[in-house]
Design a protein around this motif. Structure first.
Motif, PDB file in Angstrom:
ATOM      1  N   ALA A   1       0.837  -1.206   0.000  1.00 14.20           N
ATOM      2  CA  ALA A   1       0.000   0.000   0.000  1.00 14.20           C
ATOM      3  C   ALA A   1       0.871   1.254   0.000  1.00 14.20           C
ATOM      4  O   ALA A   1       0.565   2.244  -0.685  1.00 14.20           O
ATOM      5  N   ARG A   2       1.957   1.219   0.762  1.00 15.21           N
ATOM      6  CA  ARG A   2       2.870   2.368   0.793  1.00 15.21           C
ATOM      7  C   ARG A   2       3.534   2.566  -0.569  1.00 15.21           C
ATOM      8  O   ARG A   2       3.725   3.701  -1.020  1.00 15.21           O
TER       9      ARG A   2
ATOM     10  N   GLU B   1       6.871   8.620   6.677  1.00 10.63           N
ATOM     11  CA  GLU B   1       5.799   7.617   6.681  1.00 10.63           C
ATOM     12  C   GLU B   1       6.362   6.206   6.488  1.00 10.63           C
ATOM     13  O   GLU B   1       6.015   5.276   7.218  1.00 10.63           O
ATOM     14  N   THR B   2       7.240   6.064   5.498  1.00 13.48           N
ATOM     15  CA  THR B   2       7.851   4.753   5.277  1.00 13.48           C
ATOM     16  C   THR B   2       8.762   4.396   6.438  1.00 13.48           C
ATOM     17  O   THR B   2       8.767   3.245   6.906  1.00 13.48           O
TER      18      THR B   2
ATOM     19  N   ASP C   1      11.100  10.963   4.031  1.00  9.73           N
ATOM     20  CA  ASP C   1       9.944  10.054   3.957  1.00  9.73           C
ATOM     21  C   ASP C   1       9.737   9.413   5.328  1.00  9.73           C
ATOM     22  O   ASP C   1      10.114   8.259   5.561  1.00  9.73           O
TER      23      ASP C   1
ATOM     24  N   GLU D   1       2.197   1.928  -3.418  1.00  6.68           N
ATOM     25  CA  GLU D   1       1.182   2.587  -4.256  1.00  6.68           C
ATOM     26  C   GLU D   1       1.147   4.081  -3.952  1.00  6.68           C
ATOM     27  O   GLU D   1       1.043   4.910  -4.864  1.00  6.68           O
ATOM     28  N   GLU D   2       1.248   4.445  -2.683  1.00  8.30           N
ATOM     29  CA  GLU D   2       1.242   5.861  -2.301  1.00  8.30           C
ATOM     30  C   GLU D   2       2.457   6.596  -2.864  1.00  8.30           C
ATOM     31  O   GLU D   2       2.401   7.806  -3.109  1.00  8.30           O
TER      32      GLU D   2
ATOM     33  N   SER E   1       3.957   0.262  -7.967  1.00  7.65           N
ATOM     34  CA  SER E   1       3.154  -0.905  -7.596  1.00  7.65           C
ATOM     35  C   SER E   1       4.029  -2.145  -7.657  1.00  7.65           C
ATOM     36  O   SER E   1       5.066  -2.164  -8.338  1.00  7.65           O
TER      37      SER E   1
END
Length: 313
Positions: free
Chosen positions: A144-145, A206-207, A204, A147-148, A152
């Motif tokens: 999912a990350r 979030e990752t 980054d 994709e963000e 993909s």
């Protein structure tokens, strides 16, 4: 909608039968979803039997996989970079997603391939069900990350080195535990802190947070499972009646091992790794995380490149 016939079959299936369903599911997202469902049913007691002694179920040499990922030799893999650019961050996360997709299969494979054949205790099955569920969650969250980040799974090349090791250890549970669930898992612990720092330095968070708060701590427990059951098998080979005395120590020393026996267990580990793993182990080692998994330096330093030293203290 699941038909009544299929629902009845699923309700009566054993854990090994369910594991084989996961292995024979080609789509990695569906594989992760199915694995999570099977794991939850086992942990909740809905699936209660490990295996049917009367059934001799074949385990595939290779699990079902989609062919949308371009596979190359590990030596031909493009450099991932240091997360300083979007392209590099995509490449690193894609590599992690691919690794986790194989980790799902490895966890279910050890259950299906060795649990019954080696007459392993119920706790063995539960430990690797938990590992499989974790790996499926890691795959789903990282995909999912990815994709963000605008990519993909399947958009970049990957290699199947993890499954090459699985094939080499497919007839020896001690070897499978040592190579896949100790050496490779511990290598992940070595590189994750640097990977996390690179994502933070690249802006980054979030990752970085996903890796730091979810993946990294759970990978410590996966390495611990490998060490735990390697010890168990070695001790059981000395005393077939041995079932293991569980210990709740900070060092995760799950089974009582007398000093003389401990040296013998570690020597066995060294011999197996030298036989099944090509080349020396590569420092620097994340000594803190390895110790938390019960994997002290006496296990891995004799197998390492001598001239390098650890940067983790």
């Amino acid at each position: 909608m699941t038909s009544p016939r299929n629902r009845d079959r699923e309700d009566s299936e054993t854990l090994v039968e369910a594991a084989l369903r996961v292995l024979n599911t080609a789509d990695p997202f569906e594989k992760a979803r199915l694995g999570d469902s099977v794991a939850s049913k086992w942990l909740q007691g809905t699936i209660s039997r490990t295996y049917d002694p009367s059934l001799d179920l074949p385990v595939p040499d290779r699990p079902a996989r989609l062919t949308n990922v371009k596979l190359v030799s590990p030596s031909l893999m493009p450099k991932l970079g240091k997360a300083g650019s979007l392209q590099s961050r995509q490449a690193i996360v894609h590599s992690l997603v691919h690794t986790e997709s194989w980790a799902i299969d490895l966890s279910w494979d050890i259950i299906a391939r060795f649990g019954k054949q080696e007459a392993m205790p119920r706790e063995f099955f539960t430990d690797f069900v938990r590992v499989a569920q974790d790996e499926g969650r890691h795959f789903t969250l990282l995909a999912a990350r990815l994709e963000e980040l605008g990519s993909s799974y399947g958009a970049l090349p990957a290699h199947d080195g993890l499954w090459d090791s699985a094939i080499a250890t497919s007839k020896d549970l001690l070897a499978r535990l040592a190579v896949e669930h100790c050496v490779h898992e511990a290598r992940g612990l070595d590189v994750l802190p640097t990977t996390i720092s690179r994502f933070r330095n690249g802006g980054d968070n979030e990752t970085a947070d996903l890796l730091d708060r979810v993946v990294y701590p759970e990978e410590v427990t996966h390495c611990a499972a490998g060490i735990k059951w390697f010890k168990y098998l070695c001790l059981r080979s000395r005393d077939p009646a041995f079932q293991g005395e569980m210990l709740a120590t900070q060092e995760s020393d799950y089974f009582t091992v007398e000093e003389g026996n401990a040296a013998e267990v570690i020597q066995k580990f060294h011999a197996i790794v030298r036989k099944y793993f090509r080349g020396p182990l590569k420092p620097p080692f994340n000594e803190k995380a390895r110790k938390a998994a019960g994997f002290g330096p006496q296990w891995y330093e004799p197998l390492a490149v001598k001239e390098a030293s650890s940067e983790y203290q």
